[in-house]
Design a protein around this motif. Structure first.
Motif, PDB file in Angstrom:
ATOM      1  N   GLY A 179       0.816  -1.215   0.000  1.00  0.00           N
ATOM      2  CA  GLY A 179       0.000   0.000   0.000  1.00  0.00           C
ATOM      3  C   GLY A 179       0.846   1.260   0.000  1.00  0.00           C
ATOM      4  N   TYR A 180       1.926   1.250   0.790  1.00  0.00           N
ATOM      5  CA  TYR A 180       2.793   2.427   0.848  1.00  0.00           C
ATOM      6  C   TYR A 180       3.575   2.615  -0.459  1.00  0.00           C
ATOM      7  N   ILE A 181       4.074   1.507  -1.020  1.00  0.00           N
ATOM      8  CA  ILE A 181       4.821   1.599  -2.273  1.00  0.00           C
ATOM      9  C   ILE A 181       3.926   2.119  -3.396  1.00  0.00           C
ATOM     10  N   SER A 182       2.682   1.644  -3.427  1.00  0.00           N
ATOM     11  CA  SER A 182       1.771   2.053  -4.504  1.00  0.00           C
ATOM     12  C   SER A 182       1.563   3.564  -4.518  1.00  0.00           C
ATOM     13  N   GLN A 183       1.613   4.194  -3.356  1.00  0.00           N
ATOM     14  CA  GLN A 183       1.418   5.644  -3.287  1.00  0.00           C
ATOM     15  C   GLN A 183       2.635   6.421  -3.792  1.00  0.00           C
ATOM     16  N   ALA A 184       3.786   5.724  -3.888  1.00  0.00           N
ATOM     17  CA  ALA A 184       4.995   6.385  -4.396  1.00  0.00           C
ATOM     18  C   ALA A 184       5.267   6.053  -5.862  1.00  0.00           C
ATOM     19  N   CYS A 185       4.397   5.234  -6.479  1.00  0.00           N
ATOM     20  CA  CYS A 185       4.585   4.866  -7.885  1.00  0.00           C
ATOM     21  C   CYS A 185       4.388   6.067  -8.803  1.00  0.00           C
ATOM     22  N   ASN A 186       5.021   6.022  -9.970  1.00  0.00           N
ATOM     23  CA  ASN A 186       4.910   7.129 -10.920  1.00  0.00           C
ATOM     24  C   ASN A 186       3.729   6.989 -11.868  1.00  0.00           C
ATOM     25  N   SER A 187       3.309   5.742 -12.136  1.00  0.00           N
ATOM     26  CA  SER A 187       2.172   5.522 -13.037  1.00  0.00           C
ATOM     27  C   SER A 187       1.345   4.354 -12.511  1.00  0.00           C
ATOM     28  N   PHE A 188       0.127   4.222 -13.046  1.00  0.00           N
ATOM     29  CA  PHE A 188      -0.709   3.124 -12.597  1.00  0.00           C
ATOM     30  C   PHE A 188      -0.163   1.779 -13.076  1.00  0.00           C
ATOM     31  N   ALA A 189       0.547   1.773 -14.195  1.00  0.00           N
ATOM     32  CA  ALA A 189       1.201   0.542 -14.648  1.00  0.00           C
ATOM     33  C   ALA A 189       2.198   0.060 -13.599  1.00  0.00           C
ATOM     34  N   ASP A 190       2.901   0.999 -12.955  1.00  0.00           N
ATOM     35  CA  ASP A 190       3.830   0.650 -11.880  1.00  0.00           C
ATOM     36  C   ASP A 190       3.081   0.027 -10.701  1.00  0.00           C
ATOM     37  N   VAL A 191       1.897   0.562 -10.399  1.00  0.00           N
ATOM     38  CA  VAL A 191       1.100   0.033  -9.285  1.00  0.00           C
ATOM     39  C   VAL A 191       0.762  -1.436  -9.514  1.00  0.00           C
ATOM     40  N   LEU A 192       0.363  -1.774 -10.741  1.00  0.00           N
ATOM     41  CA  LEU A 192       0.014  -3.160 -11.050  1.00  0.00           C
ATOM     42  C   LEU A 192       1.228  -4.080 -10.922  1.00  0.00           C
ATOM     43  N   GLU A 193       2.372  -3.593 -11.368  1.00  0.00           N
ATOM     44  CA  GLU A 193       3.593  -4.399 -11.252  1.00  0.00           C
ATOM     45  C   GLU A 193       3.936  -4.642  -9.782  1.00  0.00           C
ATOM     46  N   VAL A 194       3.781  -3.633  -8.954  1.00  0.00           N
ATOM     47  CA  VAL A 194       4.038  -3.773  -7.514  1.00  0.00           C
ATOM     48  C   VAL A 194       3.068  -4.768  -6.891  1.00  0.00           C
ATOM     49  N   ALA A 195       1.817  -4.737  -7.357  1.00  0.00           N
ATOM     50  CA  ALA A 195       0.808  -5.653  -6.819  1.00  0.00           C
ATOM     51  C   ALA A 195       1.200  -7.104  -7.043  1.00  0.00           C
ATOM     52  N   THR A 196       1.749  -7.416  -8.202  1.00  0.00           N
ATOM     53  CA  THR A 196       2.155  -8.793  -8.479  1.00  0.00           C
ATOM     54  C   THR A 196       3.458  -9.147  -7.760  1.00  0.00           C
ATOM     55  N   LEU A 228      -8.600  -4.010  -4.176  1.00  0.00           N
ATOM     56  CA  LEU A 228      -7.723  -3.392  -5.178  1.00  0.00           C
ATOM     57  C   LEU A 228      -8.415  -2.227  -5.881  1.00  0.00           C
ATOM     58  N   VAL A 229      -9.719  -2.367  -6.119  1.00  0.00           N
ATOM     59  CA  VAL A 229     -10.464  -1.276  -6.760  1.00  0.00           C
ATOM     60  C   VAL A 229     -10.585  -0.083  -5.812  1.00  0.00           C
ATOM     61  N   VAL A 230     -10.831  -0.342  -4.533  1.00  0.00           N
ATOM     62  CA  VAL A 230     -10.910   0.756  -3.559  1.00  0.00           C
ATOM     63  C   VAL A 230      -9.575   1.483  -3.470  1.00  0.00           C
ATOM     64  N   LEU A 231      -8.476   0.727  -3.458  1.00  0.00           N
ATOM     65  CA  LEU A 231      -7.151   1.350  -3.439  1.00  0.00           C
ATOM     66  C   LEU A 231      -6.932   2.169  -4.710  1.00  0.00           C
ATOM     67  N   ALA A 232      -7.318   1.615  -5.871  1.00  0.00           N
ATOM     68  CA  ALA A 232      -7.146   2.337  -7.140  1.00  0.00           C
ATOM     69  C   ALA A 232      -7.931   3.642  -7.139  1.00  0.00           C
ATOM     70  N   ARG A 233      -9.123   3.634  -6.565  1.00  0.00           N
ATOM     71  CA  ARG A 233      -9.924   4.865  -6.504  1.00  0.00           C
ATOM     72  C   ARG A 233      -9.184   5.936  -5.707  1.00  0.00           C
ATOM     73  N   ALA A 234      -8.541   5.513  -4.609  1.00  0.00           N
ATOM     74  CA  ALA A 234      -7.805   6.479  -3.793  1.00  0.00           C
ATOM     75  C   ALA A 234      -6.600   7.034  -4.552  1.00  0.00           C
ATOM     76  N   LEU A 235      -5.953   6.178  -5.340  1.00  0.00           N
ATOM     77  CA  LEU A 235      -4.771   6.600  -6.083  1.00  0.00           C
ATOM     78  C   LEU A 235      -5.130   7.413  -7.318  1.00  0.00           C
ATOM     79  N   LEU A 236      -6.299   7.119  -7.901  1.00  0.00           N
ATOM     80  CA  LEU A 236      -6.706   7.744  -9.167  1.00  0.00           C
ATOM     81  C   LEU A 236      -7.857   8.722  -8.962  1.00  0.00           C
ATOM     82  N   ALA A 237      -7.792   9.486  -7.918  1.00  0.00           N
ATOM     83  CA  ALA A 237      -8.864  10.448  -7.623  1.00  0.00           C
ATOM     84  C   ALA A 237      -9.111  11.330  -8.848  1.00  0.00           C
TER      85      ALA A 237
END
Length: 351
Positions: free
Chosen positions: A91-108, A154-163
């Motif tokens: 969760g913390y790393i996802s907030q420091a990602c540069n793009s949403f593609a990075d978020v998905l890579e971190v998730a895996t 994951l969708v709730v987290l994405a909503r927070a990241l992609l406001a």
């Protein structure tokens, strides 16, 4: 990535999820201490957020909660108010990602910090990608609720990241069957805010290519690198965290439902001989009898706390030859009779 468990007894989830489960249950008025006790879990298990909770215990709790709280969408509802902190390092790393593609890579990459019961993968499809999650162990009810919880979270987290980006999902696919009743079906589309389909080949979030390119508001490559270094250390520790006595205890918890397993049976699950297991447990300062008694006492106390079973039912569940044998064992091990223990708990911890 994380290793797939060979048996249900080797499956675990992070205590962060149990904390969230308990908080939601208590908000709904459930006696979560009793329900945890029925699964052989003490509240002390919540102290270490990154601790591993046996999935067998979670499955027992889910069954107990479902019996008292008629909600077929428990997993989805649990995901509705999840916070980034529940995801821990991911969760913390996802907030420091540069793009949403990075978020998905971190998730895996860091799925193994949160559990080992599922596999996360990204599959390219025309116009975007599928973020797939497959629950690999547990019964049908657990798999369904776990899948809906994970994809929903994951969708709730994405909503927070992609406001501000409301249409970041194309669709949601579930491999399990459609729920009964139109009201239930509408809950899914209302939650995900996109079309939801059931009985698909895989459970996945369908993410369009345009979403992958969205830049994160707080992306920071330096912070991300530092957080990932810590996460990699945690992953290495996680892979070596389970001791042999803990592994034996987890196996007993699962197998005791079919009768108390002997040391040779447990050793067979571990791929060694009974004699070898005996020696290894001695070297670890334990014994098979001590572990069996510990697991039996945890489960017996939990069942007595929950008040769901009679003494006879508990004795049968724990593999005793008779009710009298259970009574003698409990008095010798716990220092009081099951009846006295239950009475004391009811007086001091009323429902």
């Amino acid at each position: 990535m994380t290793a797939t468990p060979k048996t249900p007894a080797q499956g675990w989830i992070s205590a962060r999820h149990l904390r969230h489960f308990v908080a939601r249950g208590e908000a709904a008025g459930l006696q979560m201490d009793r329900l945890m006790g029925a699964a052989g879990l003490a509240r002390s298990k919540l102290a270490d957020a990154d601790g591993a909770i046996p999935i067998a215990a979670i499955e027992t709790m889910l069954a107990a909660v479902s019996a008292r709280y008629a909600d077929p969408l428990i997993g989805l509802h649990m995901a509705s108010d999840i916070q980034p902190a529940t995801f821990g390092a991911f969760g913390y790393i996802s907030q420091a990602c540069n793009s949403f593609a990075d978020v998905l890579e971190v998730a895996t990459r860091y799925n193994g910090l949160l559990s080992n019961i599922g596999r996360t993968s990204i599959v390219p499809v025309p116009g975007g990608v599928q973020l797939c999650w497959e629950c690999v162990i547990g019964g049908e009810a657990l798999r369904r609720q776990a899948t809906e919880y994970v994809l929903g979270a994951l969708v709730v987290l994405a909503r927070a990241l992609l406001a501000g980006h409301r249409d970041f999902l194309q669709a949601v696919h579930f491999a399990h069957a459609r729920p009964v009743g139109p009201d239930r079906v509408r809950e899914y589309s209302s939650f995900f805010q996109c079309p939801v389909y059931f009985e698909k080949p895989v459970s996945a979030l369908m993410i369009p290519a345009r979403t992958l390119k969205i830049r994160m508001r707080h992306g920071d490559a330096f912070i991300k690198q530092a957080l990932e270094q810590h996460a990699r250390t945690m992953l290495r520790q996680r892979h070596h965290a389970t001791s042999l006595p803990d592994e034996v205890a987890q196996l007993i918890r699962v197998m005791i439902m079919d009768g108390a397993p002997g040391i040779d049976t447990i050793a067979g699950q571990l791929g060694i001989s009974g004699r070898s297991l005996h020696r290894k447990l001695q070297a670890a300062g334990s014994s098979y009898r001590q572990i069996l008694d510990q697991v039996r006492l945890e489960l017996a106390r939990g069942r007595l706390d929950a008040g769901m079973d009679s003494i006879r039912q508990i004795s049968e569940l724990l593999g005793f030859s008779s009710q009298q044998a259970f009574l003698r064992w409990f008095k010798q091990t716990a220092g009081q009779t099951p009846g006295d223990y239950r009475k004391h708990r009811q007086e001091h911890y009323p429902a």
